[in-house]
Design a protein around this motif. Structure first.
Motif, PDB file in Angstrom:
ATOM      1  N   UNK A 157       0.842  -1.198   0.000  1.00  0.00           N
ATOM      2  CA  UNK A 157       0.000   0.000   0.000  1.00  0.00           C
ATOM      3  C   UNK A 157       0.878   1.248   0.000  1.00  0.00           C
ATOM      4  N   UNK A 158       0.439   2.262  -0.707  1.00  0.00           N
ATOM      5  CA  UNK A 158       1.208   3.503  -0.773  1.00  0.00           C
ATOM      6  C   UNK A 158       1.341   4.142   0.615  1.00  0.00           C
ATOM      7  N   UNK A 159       0.364   3.892   1.490  1.00  0.00           N
ATOM      8  CA  UNK A 159       0.410   4.474   2.834  1.00  0.00           C
ATOM      9  C   UNK A 159       1.566   3.917   3.664  1.00  0.00           C
ATOM     10  N   UNK A 160       2.072   2.736   3.306  1.00  0.00           N
ATOM     11  CA  UNK A 160       3.191   2.177   4.070  1.00  0.00           C
ATOM     12  C   UNK A 160       4.451   3.023   3.919  1.00  0.00           C
ATOM     13  N   UNK A 161       4.536   3.774   2.822  1.00  0.00           N
ATOM     14  CA  UNK A 161       5.709   4.628   2.633  1.00  0.00           C
ATOM     15  C   UNK A 161       5.780   5.744   3.675  1.00  0.00           C
ATOM     16  N   UNK A 162       4.629   6.197   4.142  1.00  0.00           N
ATOM     17  CA  UNK A 162       4.628   7.313   5.102  1.00  0.00           C
ATOM     18  C   UNK A 162       4.390   6.838   6.526  1.00  0.00           C
ATOM     19  N   UNK A 163       4.446   5.529   6.734  1.00  0.00           N
ATOM     20  CA  UNK A 163       4.342   4.964   8.085  1.00  0.00           C
ATOM     21  C   UNK A 163       5.729   5.019   8.726  1.00  0.00           C
ATOM     22  N   UNK A 164       5.932   5.817   9.765  1.00  0.00           N
ATOM     23  CA  UNK A 164       7.277   5.944  10.359  1.00  0.00           C
ATOM     24  C   UNK A 164       7.830   4.636  10.897  1.00  0.00           C
ATOM     25  N   UNK A 165       6.971   3.697  11.233  1.00  0.00           N
ATOM     26  CA  UNK A 165       7.434   2.402  11.744  1.00  0.00           C
ATOM     27  C   UNK A 165       8.098   1.550  10.664  1.00  0.00           C
ATOM     28  N   UNK A 166       7.916   1.925   9.410  1.00  0.00           N
ATOM     29  CA  UNK A 166       8.505   1.162   8.305  1.00  0.00           C
ATOM     30  C   UNK A 166       9.802   1.778   7.790  1.00  0.00           C
ATOM     31  N   UNK A 167      10.186   2.897   8.365  1.00  0.00           N
ATOM     32  CA  UNK A 167      11.452   3.534   8.025  1.00  0.00           C
ATOM     33  C   UNK A 167      12.512   3.057   9.025  1.00  0.00           C
TER      34      UNK A 167
END
Length: 212
Positions: A157-167
């Protein structure tokens, strides 16, 4: 994110000044001592194009990433956006991104509507100047990996890019013994780092402007 609202926002936003290198630098690998990774090339960079293909799947906006096969080469086994080298017969780098994506993941390029592009990006490791093209398609694609170039396809999902937990950040070893400290996106359990992460970082900076 609503698909129609997002794509309309992106169509307008890509016409304005882009975050560019400021966004790229956030995901740039560095040496263990903190120094930047530097590479020199004796020849001018070749041109290329990659595709960020947006589509809606049960209300979720997704995009495909590919995993390269293991081979003797710089980008062996890495996660990447579909795309590749500009050919003299290509009209431009937009066409390159569409043509290569059709070849690599089976997307009908005639069904893809171009939204625009991010900033052109220099991939130092392979000496390419790459244009990240943003496109959209009005159905869930039936992805077909080209086995010589693609080991797997994931569709986060494109929203995963802006999830801080995935950075995240970790040490990555390339060419057997060359170590780097790399920021990366943890997407569908895959490590997305290097040039792909740096290009996506500019998209992230834009997505953070999207009203939610």
């Amino acid at each position: 994110m609503n698909f129609d609202e997002l794509t309309r926002f992106l169509e307008k936003r890509v016409q304005q000044p882009m975050p560019g290198d400021l966004a790229h630098q956030r995901m740039k690998p560095k040496l263990p001592n903190g120094a930047p990774v530097k590479m020199k090339h004796a020849t001018p960079p070749r041109k290329g194009g990659v595709l960020i293909l947006l589509y809606e799947d049960q209300g979720i906006v997704r995009f495909p990433l590919i995993q390269r096969p293991n081979y003797v080469g710089i980008h062996s086994g890495q996660m990447a956006l579909p795309g590749g080298r500009y050919e003299e017969s290509d009209q431009d780098q937009f066409y390159t991104a569409l043509r290569e994506s059709q070849e690599e993941i089976g997307v009908d390029r005639g069904r893809v509507e171009i939204i625009g592009s991010l900033s052109e990006f220099f991939v130092a490791a392979s000496n390419y100047m790459v244009l990240p093209v943003i496109g959209k398609i009005d159905h869930i694609p039936d992805f077909v990996p080209e086995p010589r170039e693609v080991d797997d396809i994931v569709t986060p999902p494109i929203t995963h890019l802006i999830d801080p937990n995935r950075l995240k950040e970790k040490e990555i070893v390339v060419r057997s013994d060359f170590k780097m400290i790399c920021p990366y996106y943890d997407l569908e359990g895959r490590t997305v780092w290097g040039a792909t992460a740096m290009m996506l970082s500019e998209l992230v900076a834009i997505l953070q402007e999207f009203p939610r």
